[in-house]
Design a protein around this motif. Structure first.
Motif, PDB file in Angstrom:
ATOM      1  N   ASP A   1     -20.055  -4.265 -22.846  1.00 27.13           N
ATOM      2  CA  ASP A   1     -20.541  -4.963 -21.666  1.00 27.13           C
ATOM      3  C   ASP A   1     -19.512  -5.881 -21.046  1.00 27.13           C
ATOM      4  OD1 ASP A   1     -23.843  -5.284 -23.127  1.00 27.13           O
ATOM      5  OD2 ASP A   1     -22.944  -3.687 -21.934  1.00 27.13           O
ATOM      6  N   ASP A   2     -18.503  -6.261 -21.775  1.00 28.50           N
ATOM      7  CA  ASP A   2     -17.481  -7.148 -21.238  1.00 28.50           C
ATOM      8  C   ASP A   2     -16.408  -6.394 -20.480  1.00 28.50           C
ATOM      9  OD1 ASP A   2     -18.711  -9.371 -22.203  1.00 28.50           O
ATOM     10  OD2 ASP A   2     -17.634  -9.347 -24.100  1.00 28.50           O
ATOM     11  N   GLY A   3     -16.569  -5.109 -20.324  1.00 29.93           N
ATOM     12  CA  GLY A   3     -15.585  -4.349 -19.573  1.00 29.93           C
ATOM     13  C   GLY A   3     -14.473  -3.792 -20.400  1.00 29.93           C
ATOM     14  N   ARG A   4     -14.524  -3.980 -21.694  1.00 29.84           N
ATOM     15  CA  ARG A   4     -13.471  -3.460 -22.542  1.00 29.84           C
ATOM     16  C   ARG A   4     -13.715  -1.970 -22.796  1.00 29.84           C
ATOM     17  NH1 ARG A   4     -14.659  -8.296 -26.768  1.00 29.84           N
ATOM     18  NH2 ARG A   4     -14.159 -10.011 -25.382  1.00 29.84           N
ATOM     19  N   PRO A   5     -12.679  -1.216 -23.145  1.00 29.90           N
ATOM     20  CA  PRO A   5     -12.859   0.222 -23.348  1.00 29.90           C
ATOM     21  C   PRO A   5     -13.897   0.513 -24.423  1.00 29.90           C
ATOM     22  CG  PRO A   5     -10.547  -0.315 -23.205  1.00 29.90           C
ATOM     23  CD  PRO A   5     -11.278  -1.619 -23.251  1.00 29.90           C
ATOM     24  N   LYS A   6     -14.832   1.409 -24.127  1.00 32.36           N
ATOM     25  CA  LYS A   6     -15.853   1.793 -25.089  1.00 32.36           C
ATOM     26  C   LYS A   6     -15.447   3.093 -25.775  1.00 32.36           C
ATOM     27  CE  LYS A   6     -18.649   1.359 -21.649  1.00 32.36           C
ATOM     28  NZ  LYS A   6     -19.784   1.370 -20.739  1.00 32.36           N
ATOM     29  N   ARG A   7     -16.048   3.331 -26.909  1.00 31.51           N
ATOM     30  CA  ARG A   7     -15.530   4.391 -27.773  1.00 31.51           C
ATOM     31  C   ARG A   7     -15.586   5.771 -27.129  1.00 31.51           C
ATOM     32  NH1 ARG A   7     -19.082   1.371 -30.948  1.00 31.51           N
ATOM     33  NH2 ARG A   7     -18.033  -0.099 -32.305  1.00 31.51           N
ATOM     34  N   PHE A   8     -16.763   6.140 -26.641  1.00 26.85           N
ATOM     35  CA  PHE A   8     -16.918   7.471 -26.080  1.00 26.85           C
ATOM     36  C   PHE A   8     -17.473   7.389 -24.660  1.00 26.85           C
ATOM     37  CE2 PHE A   8     -17.203   8.238 -30.674  1.00 26.85           C
ATOM     38  CZ  PHE A   8     -16.220   9.194 -30.808  1.00 26.85           C
ATOM     39  N   ALA A   9     -17.073   6.368 -23.924  1.00 28.10           N
ATOM     40  CA  ALA A   9     -17.692   6.108 -22.628  1.00 28.10           C
ATOM     41  C   ALA A   9     -17.105   6.938 -21.503  1.00 28.10           C
ATOM     42  CB  ALA A   9     -17.567   4.631 -22.288  1.00 28.10           C
ATOM     43  N   TYR A  10     -15.897   7.482 -21.665  1.00 31.35           N
ATOM     44  CA  TYR A  10     -15.218   8.129 -20.543  1.00 31.35           C
ATOM     45  C   TYR A  10     -15.297   9.650 -20.704  1.00 31.35           C
ATOM     46  CZ  TYR A  10     -13.195   3.462 -20.704  1.00 31.35           C
ATOM     47  OH  TYR A  10     -13.015   2.112 -20.786  1.00 31.35           O
ATOM     48  N   PRO A  11     -15.911  10.341 -19.753  1.00 33.08           N
ATOM     49  CA  PRO A  11     -16.009  11.802 -19.870  1.00 33.08           C
ATOM     50  C   PRO A  11     -14.718  12.477 -19.429  1.00 33.08           C
ATOM     51  CG  PRO A  11     -17.079  11.075 -17.866  1.00 33.08           C
ATOM     52  CD  PRO A  11     -16.627   9.820 -18.574  1.00 33.08           C
ATOM     53  N   PRO A  12     -14.354  13.583 -20.061  1.00 37.27           N
ATOM     54  CA  PRO A  12     -13.189  14.343 -19.594  1.00 37.27           C
ATOM     55  C   PRO A  12     -13.580  15.265 -18.452  1.00 37.27           C
ATOM     56  CG  PRO A  12     -14.109  15.389 -21.528  1.00 37.27           C
ATOM     57  CD  PRO A  12     -14.950  14.157 -21.277  1.00 37.27           C
TER      58      PRO A  12
ATOM     59  N   LEU B   1     -11.385  25.067 -11.166  1.00 33.11           N
ATOM     60  CA  LEU B   1     -11.921  23.716 -11.166  1.00 33.11           C
ATOM     61  C   LEU B   1     -11.817  23.113  -9.773  1.00 33.11           C
ATOM     62  CD1 LEU B   1     -10.289  22.347 -14.462  1.00 33.11           C
ATOM     63  CD2 LEU B   1     -12.478  23.527 -14.180  1.00 33.11           C
ATOM     64  N   ASP B   2     -12.687  22.162  -9.489  1.00 29.43           N
ATOM     65  CA  ASP B   2     -12.678  21.527  -8.169  1.00 29.43           C
ATOM     66  C   ASP B   2     -11.430  20.674  -7.959  1.00 29.43           C
ATOM     67  OD1 ASP B   2     -15.108  22.674  -7.598  1.00 29.43           O
ATOM     68  OD2 ASP B   2     -16.274  20.960  -8.328  1.00 29.43           O
ATOM     69  N   SER B   3     -10.924  20.065  -9.033  1.00 36.08           N
ATOM     70  CA  SER B   3      -9.739  19.210  -8.937  1.00 36.08           C
ATOM     71  C   SER B   3      -8.949  19.302 -10.230  1.00 36.08           C
ATOM     72  CB  SER B   3     -10.140  17.751  -8.663  1.00 36.08           C
ATOM     73  OG  SER B   3     -10.961  17.258  -9.711  1.00 36.08           O
ATOM     74  N   ALA B   4      -7.757  18.764 -10.230  1.00 37.93           N
ATOM     75  CA  ALA B   4      -6.921  18.797 -11.429  1.00 37.93           C
ATOM     76  C   ALA B   4      -7.577  17.978 -12.544  1.00 37.93           C
ATOM     77  CB  ALA B   4      -5.538  18.231 -11.112  1.00 37.93           C
ATOM     78  N   PRO B   5      -7.600  18.485 -13.775  1.00 40.43           N
ATOM     79  CA  PRO B   5      -8.225  17.772 -14.898  1.00 40.43           C
ATOM     80  C   PRO B   5      -7.336  16.618 -15.372  1.00 40.43           C
ATOM     81  CG  PRO B   5      -7.262  19.805 -15.689  1.00 40.43           C
ATOM     82  CD  PRO B   5      -7.068  19.795 -14.191  1.00 40.43           C
ATOM     83  N   LEU B   6      -7.580  15.424 -14.844  1.00 35.56           N
ATOM     84  CA  LEU B   6      -6.734  14.288 -15.190  1.00 35.56           C
ATOM     85  C   LEU B   6      -6.953  13.826 -16.629  1.00 35.56           C
ATOM     86  CD1 LEU B   6      -6.924  12.216 -11.895  1.00 35.56           C
ATOM     87  CD2 LEU B   6      -5.244  13.927 -12.596  1.00 35.56           C
ATOM     88  N   ARG B   7      -8.146  14.055 -17.185  1.00 37.75           N
ATOM     89  CA  ARG B   7      -8.411  13.735 -18.595  1.00 37.75           C
ATOM     90  C   ARG B   7      -8.838  15.023 -19.293  1.00 37.75           C
ATOM     91  NH1 ARG B   7     -10.275   9.083 -21.976  1.00 37.75           N
ATOM     92  NH2 ARG B   7     -11.534   9.928 -23.663  1.00 37.75           N
ATOM     93  N   ILE B   8      -8.083  15.385 -20.315  1.00 29.74           N
ATOM     94  CA  ILE B   8      -8.363  16.583 -21.114  1.00 29.74           C
ATOM     95  C   ILE B   8      -8.604  16.152 -22.548  1.00 29.74           C
ATOM     96  CG2 ILE B   8      -7.463  18.785 -21.935  1.00 29.74           C
ATOM     97  CD1 ILE B   8      -5.696  18.899 -19.460  1.00 29.74           C
ATOM     98  N   GLU B   9      -9.691  16.650 -23.141  1.00 31.23           N
ATOM     99  CA  GLU B   9      -9.957  16.421 -24.557  1.00 31.23           C
ATOM    100  C   GLU B   9      -9.904  17.750 -25.294  1.00 31.23           C
ATOM    101  OE1 GLU B   9     -12.951  12.570 -23.994  1.00 31.23           O
ATOM    102  OE2 GLU B   9     -13.646  14.356 -25.076  1.00 31.23           O
TER     103      GLU B   9
END
Length: 713
Positions: free
Chosen positions: A515-526, A397-405
């Motif tokens: 839209d208010d900046g709150r965490p979205k359900r599946f918005a963050y990719p691992p 990998l190019d960098s350490a996987p900081l988020r793993i699912e």
């Protein structure tokens, strides 16, 4: 990495008034919240030569993609809004104190008819008097045990209280004189309420009144030669004094104050708080934080005050708050505290005498807490970093996987097929991000097809979120929001807020956060997707990502048999050494996904087994269902009853009886259960799966417990 000049507001656009500002990243997440007396002057400090910025500030402004602000009237309003937004958005670059434990409180439920003394943790409830916090729950129980001799207030649970009232017999504490036994009416509700008030007064520090009163009563009893009563009062006085000795006198003038001390270095800060009531230390707590922003000691104190008193009102905010450094400016914070208390609050630095000496003690505790935290965390951080680096090197990998699912499929011989998604960030479980799925695209047992469906549904939602926030005009492959992913309590994602359905499953709090900046359900990719399985499962996951046009997320699988790591398109697995920290982290992630999936699968199976034909009868509520089962004893006997016999049940009319009879006639009786010890087939009377009102049954599958566990996937 964004260039701050790309989103810098135009000259003259920022108002020169008090307000609160928010920096957002490219995913519209709020990453920093701040307040300012002058928004124009404060925000100008962020948009200067990057070389002049503090490294942490530089990291924040280059991570951000936009900035916005809200104008308020006063600095106090800015302080209140800043606290609300930090609590709501949980921005990554703000100082957030992590409470090092969930501190127990001594609570008196004054909102009940018969107040109860008990140990409580977590959020405070309205109408409940709290004392503490204490370092250990056993310290509360020791104190209560001493005080119950003088103030015999109820301590039992609601179930024990109702059972004693029903039988007319109090519990053991009622017999030994440590409870006034309101359950059997030895004391009226009014007298018991007054007793609870006296208990609260004593705990609040008003101890002299009760001691003098008991001493006077003891002297009177001795003069009247009632020696047994005098001896009992003497023992009561001794119990009260012993309880008082557990919290030593530290301030001779019976001061009510909170003392806050801060110990810090370049990276972290520890905060210690001593709660002094009536001149005695009544509680102690501590927090630790990463210094993710450039911040002064005064600003750390301000954040600590927000954390400490943000949810408090009235006497919970003391008259005096002693700190090592004052916020700048101090007036808005002092006014905010005064408003929360409802009367004047003194916020100052102790200069001399007992208060300065006590502050030095609190400071030593803060310093020790910081040293202990660093000692514990040093090896932990080193290990996690090494594990992520080993995974990145092994998978190229190019960098350490900081988020793993990690994803796992679970079922019992093809029934109740479900899947789990667990998330690890920086090598630690992020339980608020866990999700679980029901497989609905097909029926039967097919782990590979199930894995393809789950990965497709999860990342289709990710693409839909990106499209909705405008990160591209047209979603790839024409994707749109879809699927029916469920939160951990089984509700659909569009159902709104939910709460955990058991202690094992956590949710992410408020429902829709977009839209208010709150965490979205599946918005963050691992950076890395791990599947529980070998080549087939890995190929299915990679195929799902390819079909969605996603090519920047790595995929691997961990096979249980030899703990081999499989990557897409490779005939041979990647073999990590058995002593590898990277392999150990992958095993933890895989095992957590398996645990989460099988817990959900068992919950669904248990719910299905507890179902009854009566559940499908329209208009038949829980109360009348229980009445029917109680009257006939089982569903089997109810099925054989006539309509006239069903009408004999209180609350059941003829129309309802006919509906029940028709529903039971249409329902197919469940298969009988098997006694695994004898092989005997059991009928209703022997404990078959017919559900009763008092003890809902679950049929026993054939086979031994070990065999049944082997059938679960």
């Amino acid at each position: 990495m964004a260039d701050p000049s790309s989103y810098r507001p135009r000259p003259g656009e920022i108002p020169d008034t008090p307000g609160v500002y928010r920096f957002r990243d490219e995913h519209r997440r709020v990453i920093y919240v701040g307040k300012a007396k002058s928004l124009r002057q404060r925000l100008a400090n962020y948009f200067q030569d990057l070389a002049n910025l503090h490294p942490r500030t530089r990291s924040m402004v280059t991570t951000a993609a936009s900035v916005e602000w809200t104008v308020v009237s006063t600095e106090v309003e800015a302080l209140q809004l800043e606290y609300s937004w930090i609590k709501e958005y949980d921005p990554r670059f703000n100082v957030k104190y992590r409470d090092d434990k969930s501190y127990p409180y001594l609570a008196v439920t004054m909102n009940e008819e018969f107040p109860r003394v008990q140990v409580m943790r977590g959020h405070k409830k309205k109408g409940v008097r709290y004392f503490g916090p204490y370092g250990h729950a056993w310290a509360i129980r020791d104190t209560v045990d001493l005080l119950l001799r003088v103030f015999p207030v109820r301590t039992c649970s609601a179930g024990v209280f109702k059972n004693a009232a029903r039988t007319g017999r109090p519990c053991l504490l009622g017999y030994i004189g440590k409870c006034s036994a309101p359950c059997v009416e030895r004391i009226s509700a009014e007298d018991h309420q007054e007793l609870a008030e006296e208990f609260c007064d004593f705990m609040a520090g008003r101890t002299g009144t009760y001691l003098r009163r008991l001493e006077r009563q003891m002297a009177e009893a001795a003069e009247e030669m009632e020696y047994e009563r005098a001896a009992r009062l003497r023992d009561d006085i001794g119990a009260l004094k012993k309880a008082m000795e557990k919290s030593a006198v530290v301030l001779a003038d019976a001061t009510d104050a909170d003392l806050i001390a801060v110990a810090e270095d370049e990276l972290e800060a520890a905060v210690q708080i001593f709660h002094v009531r009536g001149g005695r230390v009544r509680g102690q707590r501590g927090w630790v934080t990463d210094k993710v922003e450039e911040i002064t000691t005064g600003a750390l104190v301000e954040h600590a005050l927000q954390q400490l008193y943000g949810e408090e009102r009235g006497d919970a905010v003391p008259k005096e708050v002693l700190v090592p450094a004052l916020p700048d400016p101090v007036e808005p914070v002092q006014q905010w505290l005064t408003e929360r208390r409802g009367s004047g609050v003194s916020l100052r630095i102790p200069q001399r005498g007992d208060k300065k000496a006590l502050m030095e003690t609190v400071q030593r505790n803060a310093q020790q807490a910081l040293v202990l935290h660093k000692t514990k965390r040093a090896s932990d951080l080193t290990t996690r970093s090494r594990a992520l680096e080993e995974i990145a090197e092994a998978l190229d990998l190019d960098s350490a996987p900081l988020r793993i699912e990690c994803y796992d499929i679970s079922h019992l011989q093809g029934d109740d097929v479900v899947a789990s998604m667990v998330v690890f960030e920086d090598g630690l479980a992020r339980k608020s991000e866990y999700r679980r799925f029901q497989i609905k695209g097909f029926r039967g047992q097919d782990d590979v097809r199930s894995m393809h469906e789950v990965i497709t549904r999860r990342f289709r939602r990710y693409l839909a979120e990106k499209e909705r926030t405008g990160e591209w005009a047209d979603g790839p492959n024409g994707t749109e929001a879809g699927g029916d992913e469920q939160r951990p309590n089984g509700r659909h994602l569009t159902d709104g807020p939910v709460t955990p359905d058991d202690g094992d499953v956590l949710t992410d709090g408020p429902a829709l956060k977009d839209d208010d900046g709150r965490p979205k359900r599946f918005a963050y990719p691992p950076q890395l997707v791990v599947v529980d399985g070998g080549q087939p499962q890995v190929a299915a996951a990679q195929r799902a990502l390819d079909e969605l046009g996603i090519d920047d997320i790595a995929v691997c699988g961990l096979a249980k048999r030899l703990e081999e790591v499989w990557v897409p398109g490779e005939d041979d697995p990647v073999v990590l050494p058995r002593t590898s920290e990277g392999l150990y982290l992958l095993q933890r992630v895989r095992d957590e996904a398996h645990r989460f999936a099988i817990t959900y699968q068992r919950t669904k199976r248990a719910k299905r087994f507890r179902s009854s034909p009566l559940d499908d009868v329209p208009g038949l509520g829980e109360t009348r269902k229980q009445a029917l089962i109680k009257h006939f004893g089982s569903v089997k006997k109810l099925r054989s009853a006539t309509i006239d016999q069903i009408c004999e049940v209180p609350g059941i009319g003829r129309k309802t009886a006919e509906t029940v009879a028709v529903a039971l006639a249409r329902a197919t009786p469940a298969a009988p259960a098997v006694n695994t010890a004898t092989g005997e087939i059991m009928d209703d009377e022997d404990g078959a799966p017919e559900t009763t009102a008092d003890a809902p049954g679950e049929p026993v599958s054939a086979g031994t417990p070990d065999e049944r566990r082997g059938q679960e996937r």
